[in-house]
Structure formats: C-alpha cells, structure tokens
Design a protein around this motif. Structure first.
Motif, PDB file in Angstrom:
ATOM      1  N   VAL A  29     -11.895  -1.291  11.086  1.00 30.26           N
ATOM      2  CA  VAL A  29     -11.885  -1.543   9.649  1.00 30.26           C
ATOM      3  C   VAL A  29     -10.880  -2.646   9.351  1.00 30.26           C
ATOM      4  N   GLY A  30     -11.341  -3.686   8.661  1.00 28.54           N
ATOM      5  CA  GLY A  30     -10.468  -4.774   8.253  1.00 28.54           C
ATOM      6  C   GLY A  30     -10.212  -4.731   6.756  1.00 28.54           C
ATOM      7  N   ASP A  31      -9.101  -5.314   6.312  1.00 25.06           N
ATOM      8  CA  ASP A  31      -8.705  -5.275   4.894  1.00 25.06           C
ATOM      9  C   ASP A  31      -8.728  -3.845   4.368  1.00 25.06           C
ATOM     10  N   ARG A  32      -8.189  -2.945   5.146  1.00 29.11           N
ATOM     11  CA  ARG A  32      -8.270  -1.526   4.819  1.00 29.11           C
ATOM     12  C   ARG A  32      -7.450  -1.187   3.585  1.00 29.11           C
ATOM     13  N   TYR A  33      -7.976  -0.290   2.742  1.00 31.13           N
ATOM     14  CA  TYR A  33      -7.172   0.366   1.711  1.00 31.13           C
ATOM     15  C   TYR A  33      -6.938   1.806   2.158  1.00 31.13           C
ATOM     16  N   ALA A  34      -5.706   2.287   1.960  1.00 29.49           N
ATOM     17  CA  ALA A  34      -5.343   3.609   2.476  1.00 29.49           C
ATOM     18  C   ALA A  34      -4.260   4.221   1.607  1.00 29.49           C
ATOM     19  N   TYR A  35      -4.131   5.539   1.705  1.00 29.25           N
ATOM     20  CA  TYR A  35      -3.070   6.251   0.993  1.00 29.25           C
ATOM     21  C   TYR A  35      -1.710   5.875   1.581  1.00 29.25           C
ATOM     22  N   ASP A  36      -0.746   5.674   0.695  1.00 24.95           N
ATOM     23  CA  ASP A  36       0.633   5.496   1.099  1.00 24.95           C
ATOM     24  C   ASP A  36       1.494   6.383   0.211  1.00 24.95           C
ATOM     25  N   TYR A  37       2.683   6.716   0.698  1.00 27.79           N
ATOM     26  CA  TYR A  37       3.552   7.649  -0.019  1.00 27.79           C
ATOM     27  C   TYR A  37       4.873   6.963  -0.340  1.00 27.79           C
ATOM     28  N   GLU A  38       5.153   6.875  -1.639  1.00 26.03           N
ATOM     29  CA  GLU A  38       6.418   6.335  -2.118  1.00 26.03           C
ATOM     30  C   GLU A  38       7.290   7.488  -2.592  1.00 26.03           C
ATOM     31  N   ALA A  39       8.601   7.327  -2.451  1.00 23.13           N
ATOM     32  CA  ALA A  39       9.501   8.444  -2.770  1.00 23.13           C
ATOM     33  C   ALA A  39      10.665   7.968  -3.623  1.00 23.13           C
ATOM     34  N   ASN A  40      11.178   8.877  -4.458  1.00 19.44           N
ATOM     35  CA  ASN A  40      12.447   8.700  -5.149  1.00 19.44           C
ATOM     36  C   ASN A  40      13.182  10.030  -5.088  1.00 19.44           C
ATOM     37  N   ALA A  41      14.271  10.146  -5.803  1.00 18.97           N
ATOM     38  CA  ALA A  41      15.087  11.355  -5.721  1.00 18.97           C
ATOM     39  C   ALA A  41      14.375  12.583  -6.251  1.00 18.97           C
ATOM     40  N   ASP A  42      13.314  12.396  -7.073  1.00 17.62           N
ATOM     41  CA  ASP A  42      12.646  13.531  -7.715  1.00 17.62           C
ATOM     42  C   ASP A  42      11.389  13.991  -6.993  1.00 17.62           C
ATOM     43  N   GLY A  43      10.863  13.202  -6.066  1.00 19.17           N
ATOM     44  CA  GLY A  43       9.642  13.621  -5.385  1.00 19.17           C
ATOM     45  C   GLY A  43       8.892  12.458  -4.794  1.00 19.17           C
ATOM     46  N   VAL A  44       7.582  12.681  -4.484  1.00 18.19           N
ATOM     47  CA  VAL A  44       6.747  11.715  -3.776  1.00 18.19           C
ATOM     48  C   VAL A  44       5.539  11.371  -4.638  1.00 18.19           C
ATOM     49  N   LEU A  45       5.182  10.090  -4.649  1.00 19.19           N
ATOM     50  CA  LEU A  45       3.982   9.615  -5.323  1.00 19.19           C
ATOM     51  C   LEU A  45       3.028   9.055  -4.272  1.00 19.19           C
ATOM     52  N   ARG A  46       1.806   9.628  -4.198  1.00 18.59           N
ATOM     53  CA  ARG A  46       0.781   9.096  -3.300  1.00 18.59           C
ATOM     54  C   ARG A  46       0.027   7.984  -4.014  1.00 18.59           C
ATOM     55  N   THR A  47       0.059   6.787  -3.445  1.00 21.24           N
ATOM     56  CA  THR A  47      -0.637   5.646  -4.006  1.00 21.24           C
ATOM     57  C   THR A  47      -1.727   5.189  -3.039  1.00 21.24           C
ATOM     58  N   ILE A  48      -2.476   4.165  -3.436  1.00 23.36           N
ATOM     59  CA  ILE A  48      -3.467   3.542  -2.563  1.00 23.36           C
ATOM     60  C   ILE A  48      -3.122   2.064  -2.475  1.00 23.36           C
ATOM     61  N   LYS A  49      -2.897   1.571  -1.257  1.00 23.49           N
ATOM     62  CA  LYS A  49      -2.492   0.188  -1.070  1.00 23.49           C
ATOM     63  C   LYS A  49      -3.514  -0.569  -0.230  1.00 23.49           C
ATOM     64  N   GLN A  50      -3.523  -1.901  -0.444  1.00 23.78           N
ATOM     65  CA  GLN A  50      -4.434  -2.770   0.289  1.00 23.78           C
ATOM     66  C   GLN A  50      -3.895  -4.204   0.265  1.00 23.78           C
ATOM     67  N   PRO A  51      -3.947  -4.955   1.377  1.00 24.59           N
ATOM     68  CA  PRO A  51      -4.316  -4.481   2.717  1.00 24.59           C
ATOM     69  C   PRO A  51      -3.158  -3.731   3.343  1.00 24.59           C
ATOM     70  N   ILE A  52      -3.486  -2.947   4.354  1.00 23.93           N
ATOM     71  CA  ILE A  52      -2.479  -2.112   5.004  1.00 23.93           C
ATOM     72  C   ILE A  52      -2.806  -2.082   6.493  1.00 23.93           C
ATOM     73  N   GLY A  53      -2.110  -1.323   7.288  1.00 22.03           N
ATOM     74  CA  GLY A  53      -2.260  -1.379   8.741  1.00 22.03           C
ATOM     75  C   GLY A  53      -3.682  -1.179   9.229  1.00 22.03           C
ATOM     76  N   SER A  54      -3.944  -1.643  10.446  1.00 19.58           N
ATOM     77  CA  SER A  54      -5.293  -1.623  11.015  1.00 19.58           C
ATOM     78  C   SER A  54      -5.757  -0.203  11.314  1.00 19.58           C
ATOM     79  N   TYR A  55      -7.080  -0.063  11.444  1.00 20.83           N
ATOM     80  CA  TYR A  55      -7.694   1.225  11.778  1.00 20.83           C
ATOM     81  C   TYR A  55      -8.821   0.968  12.775  1.00 20.83           C
ATOM     82  N   ALA A  56      -8.855   1.751  13.838  1.00 19.20           N
ATOM     83  CA  ALA A  56      -9.913   1.624  14.844  1.00 19.20           C
ATOM     84  C   ALA A  56     -10.211   2.991  15.437  1.00 19.20           C
ATOM     85  N   GLN A  57     -11.473   3.201  15.776  1.00 21.48           N
ATOM     86  CA  GLN A  57     -11.884   4.468  16.375  1.00 21.48           C
ATOM     87  C   GLN A  57     -13.010   4.210  17.358  1.00 21.48           C
ATOM     88  N   GLY A  58     -13.059   4.996  18.421  1.00 23.26           N
ATOM     89  CA  GLY A  58     -14.118   4.852  19.407  1.00 23.26           C
ATOM     90  C   GLY A  58     -14.431   6.176  20.075  1.00 23.26           C
TER      91      GLY A  58
END
Length: 696
Positions: A503-532
């Motif tokens: 998968v190229g130009d992948r969009y994927a969940y990422d987790y950002e944090a502060n002192a109060d908790g975690v926010l799950r976002t969706i970022k693009q582009p992000i690291g590569s993905y491959a499966q076989g």
C-alpha cells in the motif's frame, strides 16, 4: 448312393454357415473384456479450470458454498463464515449461469441442478464483468415450472442463533421470477472483551506518565435481528440476459450492553466500575440490475446499474465511576448510485477488446449528538474509463488492462479532486489439461470512506477520544500473485501459490497524547504497509472417491511501518477428511491457530485459536440434514487476542464471544420441484448496503 452322398454334402453346406456363426459368436464372447469409461471430472487450462461435481457431492451439500467444500477445488478455500476466497485470501466474485450471485442466492439454489463449476482468473468473457477471480456455477436447463426451497439453521450451547430462508421460483418460457424471505435472530450473554491499555502521557514538566488501565467484563447482553425480502425477475434468450432485483432489509441490534470493573497500575486513578450500552438500527432498500446484449458482428454490451438507500440510527452511553457519563448519538442517511457500461468486441483469433465507463456517487448526511454535536455532509463521486485486451495463442492466455479514475471528494466546504491510473496484467499458461500456471499484477487506488473524514472529536472513554481527517486522499495498491495448479487425475489435485500486497500513500490511525489522555487521529501519508502469503494446497481421494483428504499449509508475512514499526509472520494450516457412506457423509476438520493483520489502517495483530469440528450429514433427493459438533474440547468463552503497540498508547485485548467454545450447529434444507426443468438458477439474494457516514 450318389443321391445319398449328394444329400449329405448339401446338408453339410447348409449347416456350415450356422456353425461358423456360432463359433464366431463364441470367439467374440471369449475375447470381449469389460471396458470401464471414466469421465474427466476436473481439468485446467490457460483460461479456466472446470470441475464436475459428483452426485454424492451434490446430494451432501446444502448450499453452493457447501458444494465447493465437498468438491475441494484446489484454487479456493471456504471458511466457517461461508466466505469464498482464493488460497491467498482474495475475494472471489460468484456467478450463477453468468449472472452475479450473493451468498443468500448460493443458499437458495437447487443443488441437484449444478452441472459444473468453473474457476477463472481475469476472465475474457464480458458477462463476468472484469472481475479478477470468479466462480461460475453452470446449471441444468429447464423449460417451465419451478421449485420451492426452505433452509433452517440453529446454533446451540454457546452461540445461540436461529436462521430461516425460503425461496420460491416460477418460470414461464424465457421469464423467471424469484421471491425470497430471510430472517435471523441471535442472543448472547457472553460478548465483550478484557482490555489492557498502556498509556504514556507527556507531562508539562517534560516527564512521561506511564500506567496501565485494566477493563474486565463481568456481564453482557446482546441481541440482533435481521430481516430481508427480495424479488428478482430474469429474462434469458440467445441474445439477451436481463436481471432486475429489488430487496429491502432491516438489521437491528437493540442492545449491546456490557458492565465490569476498571483498575489502574500504578494506582493513578482509583479502581471503579463501568457500564456501557449500544443501540444500532439500520435499514435499507436496494435495486440491482444486470443487462447483457449480444450484438451483431461479434459485439456485446453489458450494463450493471445499482442504487441503495440506507438509514442508520446509533446511540451509545459509557459511565465509569468517578467520571461524567459519556453519551453519543448519530443518525445517518446515505444514497449510493453506481453504474458500469461495458462494450466488448471479439476479434476471433486476434483476441477480445473490452472498453468501459463506470461511475459511482455516494452522499452521506450524518448528524451527531452527545459528546460532539454537528451535521456532516460528505459527497464522493468517481468516474472511470478503461479498456482490457486479451488474447489466446495455443496454450497461452494473456490479458492487460489500463484505465484512469477521477474522484471528486467533498466534505463540508472542502473539495478534493484526485485522479489516478490503474493497470492489470495477467499471464496464464496451460501446459495441458492437467497443469497450468498463472501470474497477475494489479495496480489501483481507492477513495477513503466518508466515515474517516469527520472532524468531530468523539469521547470513547475518560482517557480516549477519536477523530477523522477531511484531507484524506486515495491510497495506492500494488498487488502480485503466482498460482500453479496440477490435476493429475480425478482422484488428486494440487496447487501452490504466492501473493504480495503493498500500500502506497497509506492513511492510518495514529495516537497523539497530552497530560489528559490520548486522541486517535488519521494521518496521511504515513509509514509503509506490505503483506504476503505463500503455501500449498492438495486433495487426495480413495475408495472410489468415497474417502477424501484435503490439506493446506501457508505462511503469512506482514510489515506495518510508522507509527507501529512492527513485523509479523505466522504459519497456519488446515486438514480435512471426509467419508461418504450411502446417504450419509462424515467429516473431521482441523484449522490451526493463526495470526493476521486487522487491515492496513491500524497496527492490530490478531491471534486466533484453533478450531476443530465433526460433521454428520444425511440426505436424499428432497431433504438434507446436518449436525456440526465444534470445539468440544474447549469450554471457556475466550476467543481471539488482539495486540497493538504505538508510541503513546498500547492495547492488549482478549475477545470474549464463544466463537472458539464448544457449540453445535444444526441445519436442514427441503427442496421440491414441479413442472419441467426451468432454464436458469439465479435466485435473489442480499444486496450490500451502502456504508454509513458515521465516524468509526
């Protein structure tokens, strides 16, 4: 004396031909040995593989998926969930007499009418609509009449459920009418999970606050009801195939309630309890059309329109002691319109050229209430054009295709207009009717769903929230596969396969944090993905094909780059032995534990338990009754385990649902026909609902 001699000679001459004939007959009888003619039940080639089911296999099968299981087609695998996939896990399009069919249609079909099953990779036939992998059931031809089929299924002990399906078919001359009704109901008091979350929260002084949150399930209650009604009219002649289907469905989960305890280590927060509720109600109405016209001068035209309207209403609550109650609601209305128009010209020995234009439009309107309040509107439009060319030269079959897709993605006031090409290449060679090899390459892109684009921030638990990203654009997909099939005779079959996906130009969940908790976002582009995956599959039949052994072994390889930065590999296998005895059939199946990625968007790695089951079946020309005894050595409710690791947030979740626990499946079908044989077997089935725009 002369007269006597003459009389004797004449008598001898008269008797001689009779004696000679008797001797000749005797000689023939002595020299003639028994001759046994055995038809070829399976063959492969450059364009397709063909398999002919035996009467035992058809008699023992309750549905089309059952029949594929009994036939043990080497290029295919089927699961307990009745999905039909290639050995490498790719979805297979299913047709009945070249008309698209759904899973419910495979359940409603009349098994005794199946003449043969064909398997294609990138087929040249325009009626198969350019699908990459196809199974096509060829049915017995009829004149007039019809049949009625009823199907009942129930689960006992662990996964209690009940399912009923009825189909009525009537045909007169070239018209066929089908009416189907379907109902499903399930209840469970063991459905949820035990979740361990690890938080690493950055503090204002620069330190990292790390702690674990344990959420344990103490009680749950969940039920689900599904209802479907479908009507289908089909016209068939030498030059025209036309099918129109209308169906409507209701899918309700009136309660999915859970409660339990929450603890923290170290004791960052005091121990507490939680209670959550979820109520989801969805309904849709759909139209699906299929129209094929054979035109003069080796031309043909295929048109496949569809429309779906869906309405989804979802409400949830979460209350944890010491925190405010979290309420969320969403109501979504979605319209989805699609249409493909394909024109094919056959150049004879110089090949086939298929050109097409396709379009899709989806409009989501979603209103949020509770922890986030908004009214989101999302529109997604795609126009695509392309052409494929295929040619057969001796034992070689080649196909190549190229096209371009233009997207218009609108979310609120934001509009994006990406475009991208796609490319297909398939090369297949049949050494003879026993050996074939194929290789394929596919490049394409797909638009992100509207439910990933909302900017709303939804509160899930006191420490976890999630949101979408309106700036997402299509990801790119690169797909490679190699398959080899060997069918030495009717009693043996073998296949080897290898597959890779990037998968190229992948969009994927990422987790950002502060002192109060975690926010799950969706970022693009992000690291590569491959499966076989690669592996082998084989079947052997003995004792006049009454004893059948089937097995497969393969290895999965997975790379998931930033933000997860993890590699996985897993070896999985299954084995099955089946025996036919008169009207009875007996099966033992073992499926190993295995690992799999939960899609390319997240870092979840799923570890499933092994399964084994014993099947006892009995059938005659009208009835088919079956009992499956599954996992009777396991009596706990725990199923798969899912793990995910990221910079600020980890999860380790034990799913609880009883799917790996001991349970019994009972099912039965009753079918009776009337009149003379009807011409087609394209029962109506469930259309896929349009996906809602509710943020996930």
């Amino acid at each position: 004396m002369a007269k006597i001699i003459t009389s004797i000679i004449l008598s001898a001459v008269a008797i001689l031909p009779v004696y000679a004939q008797e001797q000749a007959d005797t000689l023939k009888t002595q020299e003639l040995n028994e001759v046994v003619v055995q038809a070829t039940m399976q063959r492969t080639g450059a364009q397709k593989s063909t398999y002919i089911p035996t009467s035992k296999q058809k008699n023992a099968s309750q549905s089309g998926v059952d029949l594929l299981n009994h036939m043990a087609i080497p290029q295919l695998k089927t699961s307990l969930g009745n999905e039909i996939e290639t050995n490498s896990g790719k979805k297979v399009a299913v047709f009945i007499d070249y008309i698209p069919a759904s899973q419910n249609e495979l359940t409603a079909m009349r098994m005794s009418d199946v003449k043969r099953v064909e398997y294609y990779e990138y087929p040249s036939d325009p009626r198969l609509q350019g699908n990459a992998y196809v199974v096509n059931f060829i049915m017995t031809q009829y004149e007039y009449g019809g049949y009625v089929k009823g199907f009942g299924h129930t689960n006992l002990i662990s996964l209690w459920s009940e399912q009923l399906l009825g189909n009525v078919r009537l045909q007169y001359k070239k018209m066929t009418y089908d009416l189907m009704g379907y109902g499903f109901n399930t209840n469970s008091t063991h459905n949820g999970s035990e979740l361990t979350e690890t938080y690493r929260l950055p503090q204002t002084d620069g330190s990292i606050k790390e702690f674990n949150r344990f959420s344990n399930l103490s009680s749950s209650k969940q039920n689900n009801q599904q209802y479907l009604i479908a009507f289908k009219a089909t016209y068939n002649s030498d030059k025209v195939q036309a099918s129109s289907q209308i169906n409507a469905s209701i899918n309700n989960t009136p309660n999915a309630d859970r409660s339990g305890s929450v603890t923290y280590t170290p004791a960052t927060y005091p121990s507490s309890s939680y209670a959550s509720t979820l109520d989801t109600r969805a309904k849709y109405i759909a139209y699906n059309g299929y129209y094929f016209f054979a035109l003069p001068k080796n031309n043909s035209l295929t048109f496949t329109p569809s429309y779906v309207y869906s309405h989804t209403d979802q409400n949830s609550s979460y209350l944890e002691t010491g925190f405010s109650e979290i309420l969320n609601g969403a109501v979504d209305n979605t319209n989805q319109l699609k249409g493909d128009l394909k024109f094919n010209h056959d150049f004879g020995k110089y090949g086939n050229l298929l050109s097409f234009i396709r379009g899709s439009y989806e409009y989501n309107r979603t209103r949020y209430t509770g922890s986030a309040t908004s009214f989101d509107k999302a529109k997604s439009t795609r126009i695509g054009v392309g052409a494929t060319y295929n040619v057969t030269i001796g034992n070689f079959y080649g196909m190549t295709g190229f096209g371009w897709d233009w997207d218009r993605l609108q979310f609120g006031d934001m509009v994006d207009k990406p475009s991208s090409p796609w490319f297909d290449l398939s090369l297949q060679y049949g050494f003879n009717d026993k050996h074939s090899i194929s290789t394929t390459f596919h490049y394409s892109s797909w638009s992100p769903s509207a439910n990933y684009k909302s900017e709303n921030i939804i509160q899930s638990t006191p420490l976890l929230r999630y949101t979408g990203n309106p700036n997402l654009v299509p990801s790119k997909s690169y797909d490679f596969e190699v398959n080899y099939t060997w069918l030495p005779n009717n009693n043996y079959s073998f296949s080897a396969f290898g597959w890779a996906w990037i998968v190229g130009d992948r969009y994927a969940y990422d987790y950002e944090a502060n002192a109060d908790g975690v926010l799950r976002t969706i970022k693009q582009p992000i690291g590569s993905y491959a499966q076989g995956k690669y592996g082998i599959n084989g079947t052997a039949r003995f004792l006049n094909r009454t004893l059948v052994f089937t097995a497969q072994v393969g290895q999965v390889l997975n790379h998931n780059g930033k933000p997860y930065n993890v590699n996985h590999s897993y070896i999985d296998w299954y084995a099955r032995v089946r025996y036919y005895l008169g009207n009875w059939n007996f099966t033992f199946t073992y499926i190993s534990n295995n690992g799999s990625a939960d899609g390319f968007m997240n870092g979840i790695w799923n570890r499933s338990k092994s399964d084994w089951y014993l099947t006892f079946g009995w059938s005659n020309s009208d009835w088919n009754v079956r009992a499956d005894f599954i996992n009777f050595t396991r009596w706990n409710w725990r199923n798969d385990r899912q793990e995910m690791h990221s910079q600020y947030y980890d999860t380790n979740e034990q799913l609880i649902n009883g799917r790996s626990r001991a349970f019994i499946q009972l099912s039965a079908t009753y079918t009776f026909g009337f009149g003379k044989k009807v011409s087609r077997d394209n029962e109506p089935g469930t259309s896929t609902s349009a996906s809602s725009g509710i943020l996930k």
